[in-house]
Design a protein around this motif. Structure first.
Motif, mmCIF file in Angstrom:
data_model
loop_
_atom_site.group_PDB
_atom_site.id
_atom_site.type_symbol
_atom_site.label_atom_id
_atom_site.label_comp_id
_atom_site.label_asym_id
_atom_site.label_seq_id
_atom_site.Cartn_x
_atom_site.Cartn_y
_atom_site.Cartn_z
ATOM 1 N N PHE A 22 0.824 -1.206 0.000
ATOM 2 C CA PHE A 22 0.000 0.000 0.000
ATOM 3 C C PHE A 22 0.863 1.263 0.000
ATOM 4 C CE2 PHE A 22 -2.181 3.353 2.433
ATOM 5 C CZ PHE A 22 -3.227 3.588 1.562
ATOM 6 N N GLY A 23 1.927 1.287 0.780
ATOM 7 C CA GLY A 23 2.837 2.434 0.812
ATOM 8 C C GLY A 23 3.524 2.655 -0.521
ATOM 9 N N LEU A 24 3.958 1.584 -1.146
ATOM 10 C CA LEU A 24 4.603 1.713 -2.455
ATOM 11 C C LEU A 24 3.622 2.209 -3.518
ATOM 12 C CD1 LEU A 24 6.866 -1.464 -2.494
ATOM 13 C CD2 LEU A 24 7.599 0.914 -2.393
ATOM 14 N N VAL A 25 2.406 1.683 -3.509
ATOM 15 C CA VAL A 25 1.396 2.118 -4.481
ATOM 16 C C VAL A 25 1.038 3.584 -4.255
ATOM 17 C CG1 VAL A 25 -1.021 1.819 -5.167
ATOM 18 C CG2 VAL A 25 0.461 -0.170 -4.914
ATOM 19 N N LEU A 26 0.873 3.980 -2.995
ATOM 20 C CA LEU A 26 0.535 5.364 -2.691
ATOM 21 C C LEU A 26 1.650 6.321 -3.091
ATOM 22 C CD1 LEU A 26 -1.515 7.285 -1.402
ATOM 23 C CD2 LEU A 26 -0.304 6.962 0.754
ATOM 24 N N SER A 27 2.890 5.989 -2.786
ATOM 25 C CA SER A 27 3.997 6.873 -3.163
ATOM 26 C C SER A 27 4.161 6.947 -4.672
ATOM 27 C CB SER A 27 5.292 6.429 -2.492
ATOM 28 O OG SER A 27 5.613 5.117 -2.892
ATOM 29 N N THR A 28 3.967 5.840 -5.374
ATOM 30 C CA THR A 28 4.038 5.857 -6.833
ATOM 31 C C THR A 28 2.914 6.701 -7.419
ATOM 32 O OG1 THR A 28 5.000 3.636 -6.782
ATOM 33 C CG2 THR A 28 4.146 4.417 -8.890
ATOM 34 N N ALA A 29 1.713 6.587 -6.872
ATOM 35 C CA ALA A 29 0.593 7.387 -7.355
ATOM 36 C C ALA A 29 0.839 8.871 -7.131
ATOM 37 C CB ALA A 29 -0.696 6.949 -6.668
ATOM 38 N N LEU A 30 1.404 9.228 -5.987
ATOM 39 C CA LEU A 30 1.701 10.634 -5.729
ATOM 40 C C LEU A 30 2.765 11.166 -6.680
ATOM 41 C CD1 LEU A 30 1.602 10.728 -1.839
ATOM 42 C CD2 LEU A 30 -0.030 11.730 -3.425
ATOM 43 N N LEU A 31 3.778 10.363 -6.982
ATOM 44 C CA LEU A 31 4.797 10.791 -7.948
ATOM 45 C C LEU A 31 4.210 10.963 -9.336
ATOM 46 C CD1 LEU A 31 7.903 8.707 -6.847
ATOM 47 C CD2 LEU A 31 7.649 11.181 -6.800
ATOM 48 N N VAL A 32 3.292 10.094 -9.729
ATOM 49 C CA VAL A 32 2.657 10.215 -11.044
ATOM 50 C C VAL A 32 1.786 11.469 -11.100
ATOM 51 C CG1 VAL A 32 0.918 9.156 -12.547
ATOM 52 C CG2 VAL A 32 2.758 7.761 -11.593
ATOM 53 N N VAL A 33 1.015 11.725 -10.060
ATOM 54 C CA VAL A 33 0.174 12.924 -10.031
ATOM 55 C C VAL A 33 1.038 14.177 -10.070
ATOM 56 C CG1 VAL A 33 -1.407 14.264 -8.573
ATOM 57 C CG2 VAL A 33 -1.785 11.835 -8.921
ATOM 58 N N TYR A 34 2.154 14.180 -9.340
ATOM 59 C CA TYR A 34 3.052 15.333 -9.352
ATOM 60 C C TYR A 34 3.640 15.560 -10.743
ATOM 61 C CZ TYR A 34 7.199 18.148 -8.637
ATOM 62 O OH TYR A 34 8.162 19.120 -8.737
ATOM 63 N N SER A 35 4.075 14.487 -11.381
ATOM 64 C CA SER A 35 4.692 14.654 -12.707
ATOM 65 C C SER A 35 3.667 15.082 -13.754
ATOM 66 C CB SER A 35 5.385 13.359 -13.139
ATOM 67 O OG SER A 35 4.432 12.333 -13.307
ATOM 68 N N LEU A 36 2.404 14.710 -13.579
ATOM 69 C CA LEU A 36 1.381 15.125 -14.535
ATOM 70 C C LEU A 36 0.932 16.569 -14.321
ATOM 71 C CD1 LEU A 36 -0.895 11.951 -14.710
ATOM 72 C CD2 LEU A 36 0.759 12.754 -16.405
ATOM 73 N N THR A 37 1.004 17.050 -13.086
ATOM 74 C CA THR A 37 0.525 18.400 -12.798
ATOM 75 C C THR A 37 1.646 19.418 -12.668
ATOM 76 O OG1 THR A 37 0.541 17.945 -10.425
ATOM 77 C CG2 THR A 37 -1.521 17.542 -11.639
ATOM 78 N N TYR A 38 2.876 19.037 -12.902
ATOM 79 C CA TYR A 38 3.999 19.963 -12.796
ATOM 80 C C TYR A 38 3.872 21.035 -13.870
ATOM 81 C CZ TYR A 38 8.757 21.718 -12.531
ATOM 82 O OH TYR A 38 9.853 22.528 -12.400
ATOM 83 N N PHE A 39 3.988 22.281 -13.471
ATOM 84 C CA PHE A 39 3.842 23.377 -14.431
ATOM 85 C C PHE A 39 5.210 23.834 -14.926
ATOM 86 C CE2 PHE A 39 3.698 25.029 -10.153
ATOM 87 C CZ PHE A 39 4.685 25.987 -10.163
ATOM 88 N N ASN A 40 5.193 24.443 -16.078
ATOM 89 C CA ASN A 40 6.415 24.925 -16.707
ATOM 90 C C ASN A 40 6.818 26.255 -16.076
ATOM 91 O OD1 ASN A 40 8.531 25.336 -18.356
ATOM 92 N ND2 ASN A 40 7.360 25.471 -20.254
ATOM 93 N N ILE A 41 8.094 26.423 -15.772
ATOM 94 C CA ILE A 41 8.565 27.645 -15.129
ATOM 95 C C ILE A 41 8.427 28.842 -16.070
ATOM 96 C CG2 ILE A 41 10.616 28.786 -14.185
ATOM 97 C CD1 ILE A 41 11.476 26.103 -13.098
#
Length: 117
Positions: free
Chosen positions: A8-27
Protein backbone atom coordinates in the motif's frame (compact mmCIF):
# COMPACT_ATOMS: atom_id res chain seq x y z
CA UNK A 1 -0.40 -7.68 7.30
CA UNK A 2 3.03 -6.07 7.08
CA UNK A 3 3.44 -7.06 3.45
CA UNK A 4 0.08 -5.55 2.50
CA UNK A 5 0.95 -2.27 4.28
CA UNK A 6 4.27 -2.19 2.44
CA UNK A 7 2.52 -2.71 -0.90
CA UNK A 8 0.00 0.00 0.00
CA UNK A 9 2.84 2.43 0.81
CA UNK A 10 4.60 1.71 -2.46
CA UNK A 11 1.40 2.12 -4.48
CA UNK A 12 0.53 5.36 -2.69
CA UNK A 13 4.00 6.87 -3.16
CA UNK A 14 4.04 5.86 -6.83
CA UNK A 15 0.59 7.39 -7.36
CA UNK A 16 1.70 10.63 -5.73
CA UNK A 17 4.80 10.79 -7.95
CA UNK A 18 2.66 10.21 -11.04
CA UNK A 19 0.17 12.92 -10.03
CA UNK A 20 3.05 15.33 -9.35
CA UNK A 21 4.69 14.65 -12.71
CA UNK A 22 1.38 15.13 -14.54
CA UNK A 23 0.52 18.40 -12.80
CA UNK A 24 4.00 19.96 -12.80
CA UNK A 25 3.84 23.38 -14.43
CA UNK A 26 6.41 24.92 -16.71
CA UNK A 27 8.57 27.64 -15.13
CA UNK A 28 8.52 29.76 -18.29
CA UNK A 29 4.73 30.04 -18.27
CA UNK A 30 4.69 33.12 -16.00
CA UNK A 31 4.94 31.30 -12.66
CA UNK A 32 8.30 32.77 -11.58
CA UNK A 33 6.64 34.90 -8.90
CA UNK A 34 5.04 31.84 -7.31
CA UNK A 35 8.43 30.13 -7.03
CA UNK A 36 10.04 32.98 -5.07
CA UNK A 37 10.35 32.58 -1.30
CA UNK A 38 7.73 34.30 0.85
CA UNK A 39 8.56 35.04 4.46
CA UNK A 40 5.60 36.54 6.30
CA UNK A 41 5.32 39.57 4.05
CA UNK A 42 9.01 40.51 4.24
CA UNK A 43 11.11 40.76 1.12
CA UNK A 44 13.78 38.05 1.56
CA UNK A 45 16.41 40.28 -0.07
CA UNK A 46 15.70 43.33 2.14
CA UNK A 47 17.71 44.51 5.14
CA UNK A 48 17.80 41.99 7.96
CA UNK A 49 17.62 44.62 10.71
CA UNK A 50 14.18 45.99 9.85
CA UNK A 51 11.97 46.41 12.94
CA UNK A 52 9.04 44.10 13.57
CA UNK A 53 6.38 43.88 16.23
CA UNK A 54 7.72 42.39 19.46
CA UNK A 55 4.14 41.77 20.61
CA UNK A 56 3.64 39.55 17.57
CA UNK A 57 6.89 37.71 18.36
CA UNK A 58 5.84 37.18 21.99
CA UNK A 59 2.42 35.92 20.92
CA UNK A 60 4.03 33.43 18.50
CA UNK A 61 6.40 32.15 21.19
CA UNK A 62 3.50 31.69 23.63
CA UNK A 63 1.52 29.87 20.96
CA UNK A 64 4.43 27.48 20.33
CA UNK A 65 4.86 26.81 24.04
CA UNK A 66 1.18 26.00 24.59
CA UNK A 67 1.01 24.05 21.33
CA UNK A 68 3.86 21.76 22.39
CA UNK A 69 2.32 21.27 25.82
CA UNK A 70 -1.03 20.33 24.32
CA UNK A 71 0.76 17.89 22.02
CA UNK A 72 2.26 16.32 25.15
CA UNK A 73 -1.25 15.73 26.49
CA UNK A 74 -2.30 13.31 23.76
CA UNK A 75 -0.17 10.32 24.85
CA UNK A 76 -1.23 10.85 28.45
CA UNK A 77 -4.89 10.89 27.48
CA UNK A 78 -4.49 7.69 25.50
CA UNK A 79 -2.88 6.06 28.55
CA UNK A 80 -5.80 7.29 30.64
CA UNK A 81 -8.29 5.56 28.35
CA UNK A 82 -6.34 2.31 28.35
CA UNK A 83 -6.25 2.06 32.14
CA UNK A 84 -8.46 3.99 34.51
CA UNK A 85 -6.04 4.94 37.22
CA UNK A 86 -6.47 7.70 39.77
CA UNK A 87 -2.74 8.51 39.54
CA UNK A 88 -3.00 9.28 35.83
CA UNK A 89 -6.01 11.50 36.52
CA UNK A 90 -4.08 13.41 39.17
CA UNK A 91 -1.07 13.91 36.89
CA UNK A 92 -3.23 15.12 34.00
CA UNK A 93 -5.15 17.45 36.34
CA UNK A 94 -1.89 18.91 37.68
CA UNK A 95 -0.54 19.34 34.15
CA UNK A 96 -3.68 21.17 33.00
CA UNK A 97 -3.65 23.29 36.17
CA UNK A 98 -0.07 24.37 35.43
CA UNK A 99 -1.07 25.20 31.85
CA UNK A 100 -4.05 27.23 33.01
CA UNK A 101 -1.96 29.02 35.65
CA UNK A 102 0.61 29.99 33.00
CA UNK A 103 -2.08 31.16 30.60
CA UNK A 104 -3.82 33.28 33.24
CA UNK A 105 -0.48 34.75 34.32
CA UNK A 106 0.33 35.77 30.73
CA UNK A 107 -3.19 37.14 30.37
CA UNK A 108 -2.81 39.27 33.53
CA UNK A 109 0.59 40.51 32.34
CA UNK A 110 -1.05 41.67 29.11
CA UNK A 111 0.99 39.43 26.81
CA UNK A 112 -2.12 38.07 25.15
CA UNK A 113 -3.54 41.51 24.33
CA UNK A 114 -3.03 42.13 20.64
CA UNK A 115 -3.69 45.89 20.91
CA UNK A 116 -1.96 47.68 23.75
CA UNK A 117 -4.03 50.15 25.75
Amino acid sequence: MFFSMMIFGLVLSTALLVVYSLTYFNIESGMEEKLTPFECGFDPLSKMRTPFSTRFFLLVVLFLIFDVEVALLFPVLSAFYSSSSVNILMVVSAFIAILLFGMFHEWNEGALDWISQ
